[in-house]
Design an enzyme around this catalytic site. Structure first.
Site, PDB file in Angstrom:
ATOM      1  N   ILE A   1       0.835  -1.201   0.000  1.00 59.95           N
ATOM      2  CA  ILE A   1       0.000   0.000   0.000  1.00 59.95           C
ATOM      3  C   ILE A   1       0.868   1.248   0.000  1.00 59.95           C
ATOM      4  O   ILE A   1       0.649   2.170  -0.804  1.00 59.95           O
ATOM      5  CB  ILE A   1      -0.943  -0.004   1.212  1.00 59.95           C
ATOM      6  CG1 ILE A   1      -1.909  -1.179   1.118  1.00 59.95           C
ATOM      7  CG2 ILE A   1      -1.717   1.313   1.295  1.00 59.95           C
ATOM      8  CD1 ILE A   1      -2.789  -1.364   2.340  1.00 59.95           C
TER       9      ILE A   1
ATOM     10  N   ARG B   1      -4.345   1.458  10.986  1.00 56.13           N
ATOM     11  CA  ARG B   1      -5.016   1.046  12.210  1.00 56.13           C
ATOM     12  C   ARG B   1      -4.918   2.166  13.237  1.00 56.13           C
ATOM     13  O   ARG B   1      -3.855   2.753  13.433  1.00 56.13           O
ATOM     14  CB  ARG B   1      -4.412  -0.236  12.779  1.00 56.13           C
ATOM     15  CG  ARG B   1      -4.694  -1.489  11.953  1.00 56.13           C
ATOM     16  CD  ARG B   1      -6.180  -1.824  11.945  1.00 56.13           C
ATOM     17  NE  ARG B   1      -6.463  -3.033  11.162  1.00 56.13           N
ATOM     18  CZ  ARG B   1      -6.744  -3.038   9.873  1.00 56.13           C
ATOM     19  NH1 ARG B   1      -6.767  -1.888   9.190  1.00 56.13           N
ATOM     20  NH2 ARG B   1      -7.008  -4.175   9.258  1.00 56.13           N
TER      21      ARG B   1
ATOM     22  N   ASP C   1      -9.447   7.219   8.681  1.00 50.92           N
ATOM     23  CA  ASP C   1     -10.408   6.230   8.195  1.00 50.92           C
ATOM     24  C   ASP C   1     -10.575   5.087   9.196  1.00 50.92           C
ATOM     25  O   ASP C   1     -11.375   4.189   8.974  1.00 50.92           O
ATOM     26  CB  ASP C   1      -9.939   5.670   6.842  1.00 50.92           C
ATOM     27  CG  ASP C   1     -10.950   4.728   6.217  1.00 50.92           C
ATOM     28  OD1 ASP C   1     -12.141   5.104   6.151  1.00 50.92           O
ATOM     29  OD2 ASP C   1     -10.559   3.612   5.799  1.00 50.92           O
TER      30      ASP C   1
ATOM     31  N   GLU D   1     -14.918   0.733  16.520  1.00 57.45           N
ATOM     32  CA  GLU D   1     -15.693   0.851  15.280  1.00 57.45           C
ATOM     33  C   GLU D   1     -16.940  -0.024  15.377  1.00 57.45           C
ATOM     34  O   GLU D   1     -16.826  -1.194  15.771  1.00 57.45           O
ATOM     35  CB  GLU D   1     -14.841   0.433  14.086  1.00 57.45           C
ATOM     36  CG  GLU D   1     -13.639   1.337  13.861  1.00 57.45           C
ATOM     37  CD  GLU D   1     -12.793   0.931  12.661  1.00 57.45           C
ATOM     38  OE1 GLU D   1     -13.134  -0.083  12.000  1.00 57.45           O
ATOM     39  OE2 GLU D   1     -11.801   1.613  12.384  1.00 57.45           O
TER      40      GLU D   1
ATOM     41  N   HIS E   1     -13.998   3.752   7.971  1.00 59.14           N
ATOM     42  CA  HIS E   1     -13.175   2.595   7.609  1.00 59.14           C
ATOM     43  C   HIS E   1     -13.604   2.029   6.249  1.00 59.14           C
ATOM     44  O   HIS E   1     -14.003   0.868   6.122  1.00 59.14           O
ATOM     45  CB  HIS E   1     -13.242   1.511   8.675  1.00 59.14           C
ATOM     46  CG  HIS E   1     -12.046   0.599   8.645  1.00 59.14           C
ATOM     47  ND1 HIS E   1     -11.624  -0.137   9.722  1.00 59.14           N
ATOM     48  CD2 HIS E   1     -11.158   0.312   7.643  1.00 59.14           C
ATOM     49  CE1 HIS E   1     -10.552  -0.843   9.414  1.00 59.14           C
ATOM     50  NE2 HIS E   1     -10.252  -0.586   8.140  1.00 59.14           N
TER      51      HIS E   1
ATOM     52  N   GLY F   1     -11.464   2.140   3.513  1.00 61.72           N
ATOM     53  CA  GLY F   1     -10.289   1.990   2.666  1.00 61.72           C
ATOM     54  C   GLY F   1     -10.385   0.830   1.698  1.00 61.72           C
ATOM     55  O   GLY F   1      -9.905   0.904   0.568  1.00 61.72           O
TER      56      GLY F   1
END
Length: 337
Positions: A156, A236, A260, A265, A285, A287
């Site tokens: 990434i 994270r 994000d 969550e 979240h 992504g």
């Protein structure tokens, strides 16, 4: 075979799962809501032989797994899933299979730049202002000529580095295992952690959460950032000291942050981050939430279910669990790159 799909917030199963290709013996129940309460979760999952989890939306610790006597198969999208207790699953004879997406790196990298552009141009604030009758707003900043510091230069991070160069950005990178050769290959310059944070206009996190990276960006490192710099986290939440970040944002010691990922969550409605409007962009979240990634995930779900019913399990992360019967408990048993 009773199968549960958890946390399908986007109603993606209806669109991406090949229902007609599933074995006739497979009966799928899709849950679109999230169950944070452990006891309620156990009650919900107790009847099921298999559970499909979407990334780490629902943690499955030993306290849950040991109370699910019917469970034989867990399928997790996206490869590694730190929220599943692998030891407990193995001891319970529960096979844990993974469904990676080779296109997820692109998905996360694209969102990273969406967040960066939102910060640089104040897009959310401009849009809200326009809807409330305002015309015009703040002066944005250009990405061209700016420096991006990447914490993590794996798949990434490397993709982010390549996109950054298209925008005309200078790329710095750090991770504990990063080599000069890997940095050069990605078009970046390897630097120390403090220099990476201090010199960057945008600091973007692409590390895997581990004991070494948890709390990595605390008050000390955040204090090294330029007052005009922005922080982006699509990795994270625990990699950042959230309290220290909230203080830095509230006191305007950094220009802003785009997040994000969050400690809890879905994010609680009383989370202090939600009260920080100016200079922040928050997304739930997403992504990996992209059509291409979901195509990979749900295709993989179907393939694993078919193989399981046919008696030839595939993609098990703990193949030793396949030889254990229900309740057959035996003794003895960082960079996001």
């Amino acid at each position: 075979m009773q199968v549960a799909i958890l946390d399908d917030w986007e109603d993606a199963a209806a669109r991406f799962l090949a229902w007609n290709d599933l074995p006739a013996s497979v009966d799928v129940t899709v849950f679109r809501d999230h169950v944070p309460d452990e006891q309620e979760l156990v009650e919900r999952l107790r009847p099921f032989d298999a559970v499909m989890v979407m990334r780490e939306r629902t943690p499955l610790p030993a306290e849950v797994l040991t109370r699910l006597p019917n469970l034989r198969l867990l399928v997790s999208s996206g490869g590694r899933n730190a929220s599943i207790d692998m030891d407990a699953a193995t001891q319970q004879g529960v096979a844990v299979c993974s469904v990676p997406s080779p296109r997820m790196s692109d998905s996360v990298a694209e969102l990273t730049f969406g967040l960066m552009l939102s910060l640089a141009r104040g897009i959310p604030q401009q849009e809200r202002g326009l809807r409330s009758g305002e015309w015009g707003g703040t002066v944005g900043i250009s990405l061209s000529g700016k420096t991006i510091g990447l914490l993590g230069l794996g798949k990434i991070g490397g993709r982010v580095a390549s996109i950054a160069q298209v925008f005309g950005m200078r790329v710095l990178a750090w991770s504990e295992r990063l080599t000069d050769e890997r940095a050069e290959e990605a078009g970046a310059r390897r630097v120390g952690l403090e220099e990476c944070v201090r010199e960057s206009d945008f600091v973007s996190i692409h590390l895997r959460l581990s004991d070494r990276t948890k709390g990595l960006l605390g008050a000390s490192l955040l204090g090294l950032m330029k007052p005009t710099a922005y922080l982006v986290n699509t990795s994270r939440a625990p990699i950042i000291d959230t309290s220290a970040l909230a203080d830095a944002l509230a006191e305007r010691r950094i220009a802003g942050a785009a997040l994000d990922v969050f400690e809890t969550e879905p994010i609680p409605t009383d989370d202090p981050l939600l009260a920080l409007d100016s200079g922040t962009v928050l997304t739930p979240h997403v992504g990996y939430v992209l059509d291409t990634t979901y195509e990979d995930f749900f295709t993989g779900y179907g393939e694993i279910l078919r193989a399981w019913v046919e008696g030839s399990p595939i993609d098990a992360l703990n193949p030793e669990a396949l030889s254990r019967g229900p309740g057959d408990v035996r003794d003895g048993d960082e960079d996001r790159e």
